[in-house]
Scaffold this motif. Sequence first.
Motif, PDB file in Angstrom:
ATOM      1  N   UNK A   3       0.851  -1.179   0.000  1.00  0.00           N
ATOM      2  CA  UNK A   3       0.000   0.000   0.000  1.00  0.00           C
ATOM      3  C   UNK A   3       0.890   1.233   0.000  1.00  0.00           C
ATOM      4  N   UNK A   4       0.481   2.260  -0.761  1.00  0.00           N
ATOM      5  CA  UNK A   4       1.268   3.480  -0.783  1.00  0.00           C
ATOM      6  C   UNK A   4       0.413   4.704  -1.023  1.00  0.00           C
ATOM      7  N   UNK A   5       1.088   5.846  -1.077  1.00  0.00           N
ATOM      8  CA  UNK A   5       0.448   7.132  -1.313  1.00  0.00           C
ATOM      9  C   UNK A   5       1.427   7.996  -2.101  1.00  0.00           C
ATOM     10  N   UNK A   6       0.954   9.042  -2.761  1.00  0.00           N
ATOM     11  CA  UNK A   6       1.826   9.785  -3.668  1.00  0.00           C
ATOM     12  C   UNK A   6       2.501  11.020  -3.075  1.00  0.00           C
ATOM     13  N   UNK A  57       5.140   6.884  -4.463  1.00  0.00           N
ATOM     14  CA  UNK A  57       5.324   7.607  -5.720  1.00  0.00           C
ATOM     15  C   UNK A  57       6.137   8.865  -5.429  1.00  0.00           C
ATOM     16  N   UNK A  58       7.308   8.947  -6.012  1.00  0.00           N
ATOM     17  CA  UNK A  58       8.185  10.095  -5.805  1.00  0.00           C
ATOM     18  C   UNK A  58       7.728  11.240  -6.698  1.00  0.00           C
ATOM     19  N   UNK A  59       7.737  12.451  -6.182  1.00  0.00           N
ATOM     20  CA  UNK A  59       7.366  13.618  -6.968  1.00  0.00           C
ATOM     21  C   UNK A  59       8.361  13.899  -8.078  1.00  0.00           C
ATOM     22  N   UNK A  60       7.877  14.527  -9.129  1.00  0.00           N
ATOM     23  CA  UNK A  60       8.704  14.766 -10.316  1.00  0.00           C
ATOM     24  C   UNK A  60       9.815  15.791 -10.089  1.00  0.00           C
ATOM     25  N   UNK A  61       9.679  16.624  -9.050  1.00  0.00           N
ATOM     26  CA  UNK A  61      10.575  17.764  -8.901  1.00  0.00           C
ATOM     27  C   UNK A  61      11.765  17.564  -7.995  1.00  0.00           C
ATOM     28  N   UNK A  62      12.253  16.332  -7.849  1.00  0.00           N
ATOM     29  CA  UNK A  62      13.433  16.099  -7.009  1.00  0.00           C
ATOM     30  C   UNK A  62      14.601  16.951  -7.494  1.00  0.00           C
ATOM     31  N   UNK A  63      14.762  17.013  -8.808  1.00  0.00           N
ATOM     32  CA  UNK A  63      15.795  17.861  -9.418  1.00  0.00           C
ATOM     33  C   UNK A  63      15.082  19.021 -10.110  1.00  0.00           C
ATOM     34  N   UNK A  64      15.183  20.240  -9.595  1.00  0.00           N
ATOM     35  CA  UNK A  64      14.510  21.365 -10.249  1.00  0.00           C
ATOM     36  C   UNK A  64      14.944  21.503 -11.705  1.00  0.00           C
ATOM     37  N   UNK A  65      13.950  21.630 -12.599  1.00  0.00           N
ATOM     38  CA  UNK A  65      14.208  21.775 -14.032  1.00  0.00           C
ATOM     39  C   UNK A  65      15.084  20.626 -14.543  1.00  0.00           C
ATOM     40  N   UNK A 271      -0.172  -4.020  -6.127  1.00  0.00           N
ATOM     41  CA  UNK A 271       0.334  -2.962  -5.258  1.00  0.00           C
ATOM     42  C   UNK A 271      -0.548  -1.743  -5.476  1.00  0.00           C
ATOM     43  N   UNK A 272      -1.106  -1.215  -4.378  1.00  0.00           N
ATOM     44  CA  UNK A 272      -2.164  -0.214  -4.453  1.00  0.00           C
ATOM     45  C   UNK A 272      -1.664   1.158  -4.017  1.00  0.00           C
ATOM     46  N   UNK A 273      -1.776   2.123  -4.917  1.00  0.00           N
ATOM     47  CA  UNK A 273      -1.475   3.522  -4.627  1.00  0.00           C
ATOM     48  C   UNK A 273      -2.785   4.238  -4.325  1.00  0.00           C
ATOM     49  N   UNK A 274      -2.917   4.778  -3.118  1.00  0.00           N
ATOM     50  CA  UNK A 274      -4.133   5.488  -2.747  1.00  0.00           C
ATOM     51  C   UNK A 274      -4.047   6.936  -3.214  1.00  0.00           C
ATOM     52  N   UNK A 275      -4.897   7.305  -4.170  1.00  0.00           N
ATOM     53  CA  UNK A 275      -4.949   8.702  -4.629  1.00  0.00           C
ATOM     54  C   UNK A 275      -6.064   9.408  -3.856  1.00  0.00           C
ATOM     55  N   UNK A 278      -5.943  12.802   2.005  1.00  0.00           N
ATOM     56  CA  UNK A 278      -5.199  12.790   3.263  1.00  0.00           C
ATOM     57  C   UNK A 278      -4.060  11.764   3.278  1.00  0.00           C
ATOM     58  N   UNK A 279      -3.702  11.274   2.117  1.00  0.00           N
ATOM     59  CA  UNK A 279      -2.473  10.538   1.841  1.00  0.00           C
ATOM     60  C   UNK A 279      -2.142   9.471   2.872  1.00  0.00           C
ATOM     61  N   UNK A 280      -1.060   9.690   3.659  1.00  0.00           N
ATOM     62  CA  UNK A 280      -0.570   8.626   4.529  1.00  0.00           C
ATOM     63  C   UNK A 280      -1.560   8.244   5.620  1.00  0.00           C
ATOM     64  N   UNK A 281      -2.471   9.158   5.966  1.00  0.00           N
ATOM     65  CA  UNK A 281      -3.482   8.813   6.964  1.00  0.00           C
ATOM     66  C   UNK A 281      -4.397   7.713   6.441  1.00  0.00           C
ATOM     67  N   UNK A 282      -4.907   7.895   5.220  1.00  0.00           N
ATOM     68  CA  UNK A 282      -5.754   6.855   4.618  1.00  0.00           C
ATOM     69  C   UNK A 282      -4.959   5.601   4.296  1.00  0.00           C
TER      70      UNK A 282
END
Length: 304
Positions: A3-6, A57-65, A271-275, A278-282
Amino acid sequence: MKIGYPCVNESLDCTTTSTFRLASYSDERVETAVSNNLRCLLRILEWNVEQHLLFFRIGSGVVPFGSHPINTFPWQTRFAAEFRQVGDFVKAHDMRISFHPDQFVVLNSPDAGIVERSVQELVYQGSMLDLMGLDSTHKLQIHVGGLYGDRELAISRFIATYQQLPEAVRARLVIENDDRLFSLQDCLRVHQAVGIPVLFDNFHHECLNHGEPMAEALRLAAATWHPTRDGVMMMDYSSQAHGERKGKHTASIEEDLFRGFLLDLGDLDVDIMLEIKDKEASAGRACGILRDVGRLAVSLPTAR
């Protein structure tokens, strides 16, 4: 089953996407931002492991631009050790990682410039997974794209572009059924043409389908995943927010609906990504439900 969250952990006081304006670009700003973002990413992953949330799910902006021509800083070599540290942690704890590039990534656009920028963004995000040393079961998730007034041509353009992608990107790319334009059946057509796995979104399927019951739809999508090359199917889970426009995700998991969904899931491993807002709470509540029904054989985390 994981189980995960974004992207964002609201329980911690840091972000993985600290950035700055394009007009104020400098190599020094990139270096500082990436250092902070990777440090926070490792903190989030450590927190997730403590809570048994092993899909992130890692955010796209780890490296700016990161895919922009302005960014000429050699971040791949400067932060090679830090990316490897993250990847080693992921592997040591049997976690799974994904990226979901932003909506501007459109491989079937009739605009060649948009397609080229989309490809560069996929190369950038895939390269982070490569730097982590993670295999092809860790994925880049996109939609088929726009309709542009002609479904057949739109699908054909996606297929043509996909076939020209670097192999390192193709190995990680998956397509998701959406809620307005491209259904599960459309995604299955693309899979049949090029073999790309279909990441199933239950809520999108409820919004746009061809009458397939949920249990059948889940199995159709799962069959597109190669067990070793792709791993078990990844999917997104959410439900309709009450009193809101069609397609708006609920703010918090509705436990009865989730339990009902697990009946449709049956013995299928996903493997389930909860969209869910409240993210990690749910995600934590979903873990509890899975534990209750015997689908998550783990002990409760110890107090810090």
